[in-house]
Design an enzyme around this catalytic site. Sequence first.
Site, mmCIF file in Angstrom:
data_model
loop_
_atom_site.group_PDB
_atom_site.id
_atom_site.type_symbol
_atom_site.label_atom_id
_atom_site.label_comp_id
_atom_site.label_asym_id
_atom_site.label_seq_id
_atom_site.Cartn_x
_atom_site.Cartn_y
_atom_site.Cartn_z
ATOM 1 N N THR A 40 0.814 -1.078 0.005
ATOM 2 C CA THR A 40 0.104 0.087 0.038
ATOM 3 C C THR A 40 0.841 1.345 0.024
ATOM 4 O OG1 THR A 40 -0.098 0.106 2.437
ATOM 5 C CG2 THR A 40 -1.816 -1.293 1.150
ATOM 6 N N GLU B 277 -4.325 4.743 3.722
ATOM 7 C CA GLU B 277 -3.180 3.981 2.846
ATOM 8 C C GLU B 277 -3.966 3.354 1.859
ATOM 9 O OE1 GLU B 277 -1.555 0.424 4.776
ATOM 10 O OE2 GLU B 277 -2.648 0.881 6.594
ATOM 11 N N ASN C 288 1.180 4.945 1.865
ATOM 12 C CA ASN C 288 0.691 5.230 2.874
ATOM 13 C C ASN C 288 0.948 6.791 2.867
ATOM 14 O OD1 ASN C 288 0.532 2.960 4.944
ATOM 15 N ND2 ASN C 288 2.192 2.444 3.793
#
Length: 290
Positions: free
Chosen positions: A195, A242, A197
Amino acid sequence: MKELISITKPIALALGYFDSIHFAHRKIISSVVEFSRINNYKSAVLTFSNNLPDKSSPIYAFSDRKNLLSELEVDYLIPYRFDENFKSMSPLAFLQMLFSTFDIKYIACGFDYRFGLNGEGDGEFLKEFAKNRGASVKIFNPIKVDGQIVSTTLIKESLLKGDIKLANNLLVNPYFIEGRVTRGKGRGAALGYPTANIKPADKFLPSFGVYKSRVTIDGKVYPSLTSIGNKPTFSDNLTTVESFIDGNVFNLYSKTIKIELLSYIRELKKFDSAAGLKEQIKKDISKNIK
């Protein structure tokens, strides 16, 4: 769009906090842009460069509002910092300051616009003052969308309920969070779903949960899923934003990305294991992206 300190050319001015640039705000601002074009003036919007201490965080941070106003083709932004000096200014002193600084020919504001100490200044006071200085004032009545009066309060309530469709309708464009990609703890990557962030500016966040979204990176848009909130499975109470991005994107650290929320998928859950969370993420992606 430039930040305006002073200018000799006549201006048309929109007054308000404009903390979300929603549908009604856009009507007010558009009238200023149109009036300035017809009369060969310059358009300007006054807003605060900091968050108001007696209100919750704005839907959009100052930097977000600047970008949105540029898209609306406003010529100038007039930023003021809300501090004790500004707060204690009387309605008369506020207007005297504006009209002595700028050659104002037209002002637009909402029906609920208040200014000066304790919000004692209102539309009628503004009209009378401007009239004596050769400026016209247009005060917009409440504006409705789907039978509901458009307001920042309604948008915040919608975001807290997960009603992204209504919030986006009132905002005209999807609610977004923009920020620089930072390094997280790598849990998404460990699960096979890395992901991006970001740490958003001090702004109003929607209900914690997982959202269908889209992410803009270097002008290109990618489908995504975004989690907002903490990580109950890992007993991590830190609020994060995220996004899992569907596409071949690499080296995002330190890049600024824009995350737009499209719909609410589910609340955050505490799973018995990382494997359980991984399976849920797989289902979320399958149902909402692929």
